[in-house]
Structure formats: C-alpha cells, structure tokens
Design a protein around this motif. Structure first.
Motif, PDB file in Angstrom:
ATOM      1  N   ALA A 169      62.083 -54.782  24.228  1.00 25.91           N
ATOM      2  CA  ALA A 169      62.791 -54.098  25.316  1.00 25.91           C
ATOM      3  C   ALA A 169      64.022 -53.404  24.765  1.00 25.91           C
ATOM      4  N   LEU A 170      64.400 -52.339  25.452  1.00 25.80           N
ATOM      5  CA  LEU A 170      65.642 -51.636  25.141  1.00 25.80           C
ATOM      6  C   LEU A 170      66.764 -52.231  25.973  1.00 25.80           C
ATOM      7  N   LEU A 171      67.821 -52.662  25.313  1.00 20.15           N
ATOM      8  CA  LEU A 171      68.969 -53.230  26.025  1.00 20.15           C
ATOM      9  C   LEU A 171      70.044 -52.185  26.307  1.00 20.15           C
ATOM     10  N   GLU A 172      70.275 -51.295  25.353  1.00 21.55           N
ATOM     11  CA  GLU A 172      71.391 -50.359  25.504  1.00 21.55           C
ATOM     12  C   GLU A 172      71.231 -49.196  24.541  1.00 21.55           C
ATOM     13  N   ILE A 173      71.651 -48.039  24.987  1.00 19.50           N
ATOM     14  CA  ILE A 173      71.749 -46.874  24.115  1.00 19.50           C
ATOM     15  C   ILE A 173      73.039 -46.148  24.470  1.00 19.50           C
ATOM     16  N   ALA A 174      73.804 -45.764  23.459  1.00 17.42           N
ATOM     17  CA  ALA A 174      75.126 -45.181  23.723  1.00 17.42           C
ATOM     18  C   ALA A 174      75.452 -44.145  22.672  1.00 17.42           C
ATOM     19  N   ASP A 175      76.153 -43.086  23.125  1.00 19.85           N
ATOM     20  CA  ASP A 175      76.686 -42.119  22.176  1.00 19.85           C
ATOM     21  C   ASP A 175      77.674 -42.805  21.261  1.00 19.85           C
ATOM     22  N   LEU A 176      77.708 -42.349  20.032  1.00 17.28           N
ATOM     23  CA  LEU A 176      78.685 -42.892  19.103  1.00 17.28           C
ATOM     24  C   LEU A 176      80.087 -42.548  19.603  1.00 17.28           C
ATOM     25  N   GLY A 177      80.938 -43.563  19.767  1.00 16.37           N
ATOM     26  CA  GLY A 177      82.272 -43.356  20.303  1.00 16.37           C
ATOM     27  C   GLY A 177      82.378 -43.677  21.774  1.00 16.37           C
ATOM     28  N   ALA A 178      81.235 -43.927  22.449  1.00 19.14           N
ATOM     29  CA  ALA A 178      81.261 -44.263  23.874  1.00 19.14           C
ATOM     30  C   ALA A 178      81.557 -45.729  24.095  1.00 19.14           C
ATOM     31  N   GLU A 179      81.629 -46.485  23.028  1.00 20.32           N
ATOM     32  CA  GLU A 179      81.961 -47.906  23.125  1.00 20.32           C
ATOM     33  C   GLU A 179      82.942 -48.212  22.017  1.00 20.32           C
ATOM     34  N   ASN A 180      83.184 -49.463  21.741  1.00 24.74           N
ATOM     35  CA  ASN A 180      84.175 -49.853  20.748  1.00 24.74           C
ATOM     36  C   ASN A 180      83.616 -49.747  19.337  1.00 24.74           C
ATOM     37  N   THR A 181      83.300 -48.537  18.944  1.00 28.14           N
ATOM     38  CA  THR A 181      82.838 -48.271  17.590  1.00 28.14           C
ATOM     39  C   THR A 181      83.602 -47.090  17.052  1.00 28.14           C
ATOM     40  N   ALA A 182      83.784 -47.051  15.750  1.00 21.44           N
ATOM     41  CA  ALA A 182      84.526 -45.959  15.142  1.00 21.44           C
ATOM     42  C   ALA A 182      83.651 -44.722  15.065  1.00 21.44           C
ATOM     43  N   PRO A 183      84.100 -43.599  15.622  1.00 25.59           N
ATOM     44  CA  PRO A 183      83.293 -42.385  15.584  1.00 25.59           C
ATOM     45  C   PRO A 183      83.169 -41.838  14.175  1.00 25.59           C
ATOM     46  N   VAL A 216      74.343 -28.842  13.674  1.00 22.61           N
ATOM     47  CA  VAL A 216      74.431 -29.609  14.912  1.00 22.61           C
ATOM     48  C   VAL A 216      74.146 -31.062  14.574  1.00 22.61           C
ATOM     49  N   TYR A 217      75.048 -31.952  14.970  1.00 30.34           N
ATOM     50  CA  TYR A 217      74.960 -33.372  14.615  1.00 30.34           C
ATOM     51  C   TYR A 217      74.968 -34.223  15.873  1.00 30.34           C
ATOM     52  N   ALA A 218      74.141 -35.256  15.869  1.00 29.90           N
ATOM     53  CA  ALA A 218      74.111 -36.200  16.988  1.00 29.90           C
ATOM     54  C   ALA A 218      73.905 -37.595  16.433  1.00 29.90           C
ATOM     55  N   SER A 219      74.493 -38.594  17.093  1.00 35.34           N
ATOM     56  CA  SER A 219      74.364 -39.982  16.660  1.00 35.34           C
ATOM     57  C   SER A 219      74.416 -40.894  17.877  1.00 35.34           C
ATOM     58  N   VAL A 220      73.548 -41.907  17.892  1.00 29.58           N
ATOM     59  CA  VAL A 220      73.517 -42.873  18.986  1.00 29.58           C
ATOM     60  C   VAL A 220      73.419 -44.287  18.416  1.00 29.58           C
ATOM     61  N   ASN A 221      73.949 -45.224  19.166  1.00 27.50           N
ATOM     62  CA  ASN A 221      73.754 -46.647  18.885  1.00 27.50           C
ATOM     63  C   ASN A 221      72.740 -47.192  19.883  1.00 27.50           C
ATOM     64  N   ALA A 222      71.793 -47.983  19.411  1.00 26.22           N
ATOM     65  CA  ALA A 222      70.762 -48.537  20.287  1.00 26.22           C
ATOM     66  C   ALA A 222      70.580 -50.015  19.986  1.00 26.22           C
ATOM     67  N   ARG A 223      70.355 -50.783  21.049  1.00 22.15           N
ATOM     68  CA  ARG A 223      70.130 -52.222  20.910  1.00 22.15           C
ATOM     69  C   ARG A 223      68.826 -52.590  21.604  1.00 22.15           C
ATOM     70  N   PHE A 224      68.025 -53.396  20.907  1.00 25.46           N
ATOM     71  CA  PHE A 224      66.717 -53.790  21.403  1.00 25.46           C
ATOM     72  C   PHE A 224      66.573 -55.306  21.299  1.00 25.46           C
ATOM     73  N   THR A 225      65.599 -55.822  22.014  1.00 23.98           N
ATOM     74  CA  THR A 225      65.106 -57.174  21.729  1.00 23.98           C
ATOM     75  C   THR A 225      63.716 -57.017  21.122  1.00 23.98           C
ATOM     76  N   MET A 226      63.341 -57.994  20.323  1.00 25.64           N
ATOM     77  CA  MET A 226      62.026 -57.965  19.717  1.00 25.64           C
ATOM     78  C   MET A 226      61.358 -59.339  19.859  1.00 25.64           C
TER      79      MET A 226
END
Length: 231
Positions: A169-183, A216-226
């Motif tokens: 399952a997908l738990l979360e997907i977020a743009d880089l910088g949309a959470e507490n991560t260093a852009p 053009v650059y894009a980056s996302v963070n994604a969290r899953f369960t397996m």
C-alpha cells in the motif's frame, strides 16, 4: 478494540519502505524575453523628453510590428535625471538624461534575431537578452512530476523484490520540501546572454540565435508498506 493500523515505523509483518523519486528532463524553451532600453540626453529638458518620447515610440512600434511572435510587452523602469556640473558652488544642471526599459516576451524564435538586430539599429537603444524559459503551466513540469512518481514506485518495488516481498500500500507521497526534509537545489532553468546597444551597420544580417534547452527537475518522497520479507 479498534485496530490502530500500520505503525509509522512499520512492523515485522508490515514493513515500511521510504524512497525518493527524481526526474530531470531537457526540453526546448517555450518563450524568450528581451529587455529594450531607450535613452536620450540633452542640455534642454524639453528636448531630452521629446527625443526620449520619439525614440520610445519607434521602439514600441517596431516591437508591435511582430504580432505573431509577441506574447507580452511590459514597461519597467522609467527615469528622467538631471546631471549637475562638477564645478561651482551653485547647483547648475549640465544636461538631462532619460531612459525607459521594456520587456518583450516572444514565442516565435525564427524572427527573434531579426527583431533584435532592428532594435539595436535604433538611436541610443540597448537590447539585452534573450532569456529563455518555460511557461509556469508548461506540460514539461507535469511530465517531470509524473516521471518522478513512476521512479519512486519503481525504486520501491525493486527494494521490496530484493527482499522477496512486494509492495502492499501507498502511505504517503509528498513534494520534496513539503515536509520536514531538506530541499534539493534544482538545476538552473534559465540562461543569460547579452549583446550591446551599439549601432549596427545598415542592412546588417539578422542575428543567428540558438534557443537553449531548459532543464526541468522534479522530486518526490514516497512511503509504502510491503508484505513480510522472505529473509
């Protein structure tokens, strides 16, 4: 008792997997901007203003004569400055200097070289640019984001398969910088080129300008369960 669901850090039966997806595309620019600065100088204020008005009208008329290529025309800074003499105790005006700057956004690059050459041929007119760019709503941005998501899913799937498991399952997907991560700094998307406002010879050939491809650059963070790994 209510099932709290998967814990944030995962469990042996439902491990949690976090990955980053990135995409970098090289695409052709969609627009080009040039800055056109018209100047005038004279010992008489009225004459200096008249010259500035006349030259400004010439430049605007020339730019607007390319309606198929012109997307936007904006006026920026305007200044009328008296120049004082360096000698004497009294404030004496030696001359008046005026200038006005316009920014033209163009979409037809085939006529860009011709327009810039004709503008540079006007009296006391300076041309800067072009600055190549993409529109904010360019499909290239969406393509990069989509590719980054696909990259994240593929990377997560490979990690899971390496452990003899599969994504659950997908738990979360977020743009880089949309959470507490260093852009991460994206590559520059603009190029800068300049050529002066010195008069050119009559009937000078149009400048040959090659559009610079945009990154053009894009980056996302994604969290899953397996599923439970086969260790």
């Amino acid at each position: 008792m209510t099932d709290p669901g998967p814990l944030p850090y995962g469990t042996p039966d439902t491990p949690r997997l976090a990955v980053r997806g990135e995409a970098t595309l090289e695409v052709d620019p969609e627009i080009a901007r040039i800055a056109v600065t018209v100047a005038a100088r004279g010992t008489d204020r009225t004459t200096a203003l008249a010259d500035l008005t006349r030259r400004n009208e010439q430049a605007l008329t020339l730019i607007k004569s390319y309606p198929e290529a012109l997307e936007k025309l904006e006026t920026g800074a305007l200044s009328i400055t008296p120049e004082l003499t360096d000698r004497g105790r009294h404030e004496r005006v030696r001359a008046y200097r005026g200038r006005v700057t316009h920014t033209a956004t163009l979409t037809d690059f085939t006529t860009l070289g011709e327009l810039t050459t004709r503008l540079a041929d006007l009296d006391l007119t300076r041309v800067d640019g072009p600055w190549w760019d993409l529109r904010p709503d360019s499909p290239a941005h969406r393509a990069a984001r989509t590719q980054a998501v696909h990259e994240a899913v593929q990377r997560a799937r490979e990690y899971a398969e390496a452990l003899g498991a599969r994504l659950d399952a997908l738990l979360e997907i977020a743009d880089l910088g949309a959470e507490n991560t260093a852009p991460v700094a994206a590559p520059a998307m603009r190029s800068f080129a300049g050529y002066g406002g010195a008069p050119v010879q009559e009937s000078a050939p149009a400048l040959d300008l090659e559009p610079q491809r945009q990154t053009v650059y894009a980056s996302v963070n994604a969290r899953f369960t397996m599923t439970r790994p086969a260790l």
